[in-house]
Design a protein around this motif. Structure first.
Motif, PDB file in Angstrom:
ATOM      1  N   GLY A 154       0.823  -1.200   0.000  1.00 31.54           N
ATOM      2  CA  GLY A 154       0.000   0.000   0.000  1.00 31.54           C
ATOM      3  C   GLY A 154       0.857   1.251   0.000  1.00 31.54           C
ATOM      4  N   GLU A 155       0.203   2.393   0.089  1.00 28.43           N
ATOM      5  CA  GLU A 155       0.924   3.663   0.053  1.00 28.43           C
ATOM      6  C   GLU A 155       1.877   3.822   1.225  1.00 28.43           C
ATOM      7  N   ASP A 156       1.604   3.101   2.324  1.00 29.65           N
ATOM      8  CA  ASP A 156       2.490   3.162   3.494  1.00 29.65           C
ATOM      9  C   ASP A 156       3.614   2.137   3.424  1.00 29.65           C
TER      10      ASP A 156
ATOM     11  N   GLY B  84      -2.367  -2.651  -5.060  1.00 26.70           N
ATOM     12  CA  GLY B  84      -1.279  -1.791  -4.602  1.00 26.70           C
ATOM     13  C   GLY B  84      -0.122  -1.835  -5.567  1.00 26.70           C
ATOM     14  N   GLU B  85       1.007  -1.269  -5.157  1.00 25.69           N
ATOM     15  CA  GLU B  85       2.187  -1.246  -6.028  1.00 25.69           C
ATOM     16  C   GLU B  85       2.904  -2.586  -5.978  1.00 25.69           C
TER      17      GLU B  85
ATOM     18  N   ARG C 120      10.830  -0.866  -6.587  1.00 27.30           N
ATOM     19  CA  ARG C 120       9.473  -0.344  -6.704  1.00 27.30           C
ATOM     20  C   ARG C 120       9.181  -0.173  -8.189  1.00 27.30           C
TER      21      ARG C 120
ATOM     22  N   VAL D   6       0.858  -1.110 -10.858  1.00 26.18           N
ATOM     23  CA  VAL D   6      -0.191  -1.361  -9.874  1.00 26.18           C
ATOM     24  C   VAL D   6      -0.871  -2.683 -10.208  1.00 26.18           C
TER      25      VAL D   6
ATOM     26  N   SER E  29       1.092   3.292 -12.154  1.00 26.67           N
ATOM     27  CA  SER E  29       0.554   4.206 -11.146  1.00 26.67           C
ATOM     28  C   SER E  29       0.457   5.628 -11.692  1.00 26.67           C
ATOM     29  N   LYS E  30       1.400   6.023 -12.573  1.00 24.91           N
ATOM     30  CA  LYS E  30       1.400   7.379 -13.113  1.00 24.91           C
ATOM     31  C   LYS E  30       0.252   7.623 -14.087  1.00 24.91           C
TER      32      LYS E  30
ATOM     33  N   SER F 187      -8.104  10.121 -11.946  1.00 28.06           N
ATOM     34  CA  SER F 187      -8.914  10.393 -10.753  1.00 28.06           C
ATOM     35  C   SER F 187     -10.205  11.079 -11.206  1.00 28.06           C
TER      36      SER F 187
ATOM     37  N   LYS G 233     -10.497   6.023  -8.320  1.00 29.35           N
ATOM     38  CA  LYS G 233      -9.356   5.603  -9.114  1.00 29.35           C
ATOM     39  C   LYS G 233      -9.856   4.845 -10.345  1.00 29.35           C
TER      40      LYS G 233
END
Length: 535
Positions: free
Chosen positions: A377-379, A389-390, A419, A423, A438-439, A443, A448
């Motif tokens: 995830g983003e964290d 997620g990524e 990384r 996604v 992801s880029k 939105s 998403k």
């Protein structure tokens, strides 16, 4: 269970297969062993020409000595601006004999792009096709006193040897026999500087070590169960990481015979398939589409292949199914990146590739041997199966970083993991799926929206050949999807019809608000769609 807890995908590995680890060897160790054991084995077939391993070794010695006399040695950089020619293998092996680094550059690069690439890799020498030198001579001349070696399309094609010309001619250089040249290579040394695809901007170089290259070549060997001396078809550009590893590196790893055709023209490739009966290849899906469109192609033409691998660009399920039927062989996805020296995940031999019905996405397979893939995830925390997620990769194939780009290296390769910027998710059985970059996320009203899901939906329409989706400004939603569509030949469909078709199968936030018909989509030299060039 999270994507990082355990390695559930290993349950899909064929019985008897074991994970790989870094071997401590380099491709030059394997190449030298083949030269010693099988000097007369054919290393490269090129039209009517053939080069044995002993001949390739001697040619590379001659070029290495020429470059050494010009001042090159360990840590020097030899830039290659070539098509799918035997000269590429001669130059790569010569560079490694010196302990130098090979930097393959796209022969499709514009002159400004070439200037950028030569500056970025700080080339100490260039091996270049004569036709490209005519186009880019002023850019190459910036190297001043650094050696420029020139080859032609007909070098090594079986034509009567032409060894005239000046001292820059590769044909003349390799005709001069010299004592063997060898440098003891450290697996941690850079082997190749490979440009990234440049889908979102100017390319930068990854630093792929000898250990990276040997490991991923060994992954291909074991995953595809390639026998020593197999015949490999060069269907991908060998200046791109897919062809560099899946063709050139694999060939040197197993003492294979590599079939090259200069450019990847479908009719010429089909003739090479019929003539040489290759067992293995990997290519972007557009190369297979080109072959499928030949009117006389039949499944018998592909009988020598057990499977057909596709990498370098996403594959839509309907396209894979149609091509598999046309060729009589399944098309299997391979997921990889330049930053991971090619293969990260693939479909195990003999298994059917699953499709996620919600996103209409064909699985990229499961992580290859010795590789761990996580969804975070983003964290940065691991996500559970099914959560998006990524994609983060770790394994011996992950490159050392970007050349002279410490900030980008820290951002992408920090903590010993890669990384990817892609996604996706892992399902409960350990199969992985890539949804998008992801880029490229759109939105729309806070939701998403992934372009690939819309593209896949559009391509289920019988008149749509290809589609690419990008974000456009929307005063109400912030952003909305816009589709660029290539229709099948002689097809007729309106913008309104395609929007309504999409609306019937996609959520309200996802269907495109605009459709623009185009003759073709912009692509990189390796076949990836350049969304950044649209809009």
């Amino acid at each position: 269970m999270s994507a990082g807890e355990g390695r559930p995908w290993t349950a899909w590995y064929p019985d008897g297969d074991v994970d790989l680890a870094a071997s401590g060897l380099t491709l030059m160790d394997h190449f030298g062993a083949t030269v010693a054991r099988q000097p007369g084995r054919v290393a490269v077939r090129y039209f009517d020409g053939a080069i044995t391993y002993a001949e390739l070794d001697a040619m590379a010695d001659s070029l290495a000595a020429h470059l050494r006399d010009a001042g090159l040695g360990p840590a020097s950089t030899v830039a290659l601006m070539l098509q799918n020619n035997p000269a590429f293998l001669v130059a790569v092996v010569a560079a490694w004999k010196l302990g130098a680094v090979a930097a393959p550059l796209s022969p499709l690069a514009t002159s400004p792009e070439l200037s950028h690439l030569l500056d970025e890799c700080d080339a100490d020498a260039v091996v270049i096709l004569d036709e490209l030198l005519q186009v880019h001579g002023s850019r190459v001349s910036r190297l001043r006193d650094r050696p420029v070696v020139v080859t032609t399309r007909t070098d090594f094609d079986g034509s009567p040897a032409q060894v005239g010309g000046d001292a820059t001619s590769l044909a003349r250089i390799v005709a001069t026999r010299v004592d063997p040249v060898a440098t003891e290579l450290d697996p941690a040394w850079p082997a190749v500087f490979v440009p990234t695809s440049g889908t979102t901007g100017m390319s930068k170089f990854t630093v792929n070590t000898h250990a990276n290259v040997e490991f991923d070549a060994s992954v291909y060997r074991q995953w595809a169960r390639l026998r020593d001396g197999a015949v490999v078809l060069g269907l991908s550009p060998i200046f791109h990481v897919t062809g560099l590893i899946g063709h050139v590196a694999v060939t040197l790893r197993i003492g294979a015979t590599l079939v090259l055709t200069h450019r990847v023209r479908p009719d010429v490739v089909l003739d090479a398939i019929r003539r040489h009966r290759p067992e293995f290849t990997i290519a972007v899906i557009t190369a297979y589409i080109g072959l499928a469109e030949l009117p006389d192609v039949t499944p018998d033409d592909f009988a020598s292949f057990r499977e057909l691998w596709s990498g370098g660009a996403p594959v839509e399920p309907d396209v894979a199914a149609r091509l598999g039927e046309r060729f009589g062989r399944p098309i299997h996805n391979v997921y990889g990146l330049t930053e991971a020296t090619s293969a990260v995940a693939a479909v195990p031999r003999g298994l059917r590739t699953p499709v996620d019905e919600d996103t209409r996405t064909l699985s990229i397979g499961v992580p290859v041997f010795g590789t761990t893939v996580r969804i975070v995830g983003e964290d940065g925390a691991d996500l559970a199966p099914g959560e998006v997620g990524e994609i983060v990769v770790s394994g011996p194939q992950v490159a050392a970083g970007y050349l002279n780009k410490p900030m980008s290296t820290a951002e992408v390769f920090g903590g010993g993991r890669l990384r990817t910027g892609d996604v996706g998710f892992m399902d409960a059985d350990g199969w992985f799926y890539v949804i998008d970059r992801s880029k490229d996320m759109i939105s729309a009203s806070g939701f998403k929206v992934w372009p690939r899901e819309i593209e896949a939906a559009l391509m289920t329409h019988p008149h749509v050949r290809e589609a690419a989706v990008v974000a456009i400004p929307d005063q109400y939603r912030g952003q909305s999807p816009k589709a660029y569509v290539v229709l099948e030949p002689d097809a007729s469909v309106s913008e309104y019809e395609l929007i309504e078709f999409s609306r019937s199968i996609l959520a309200p936030t996802k269907y495109p608000r605009e459709v623009e018909f185009v003759a073709e989509l912009p692509r990189t030299a390796t076949g990836k769609i350049r969304r950044s060039a649209l809009g």
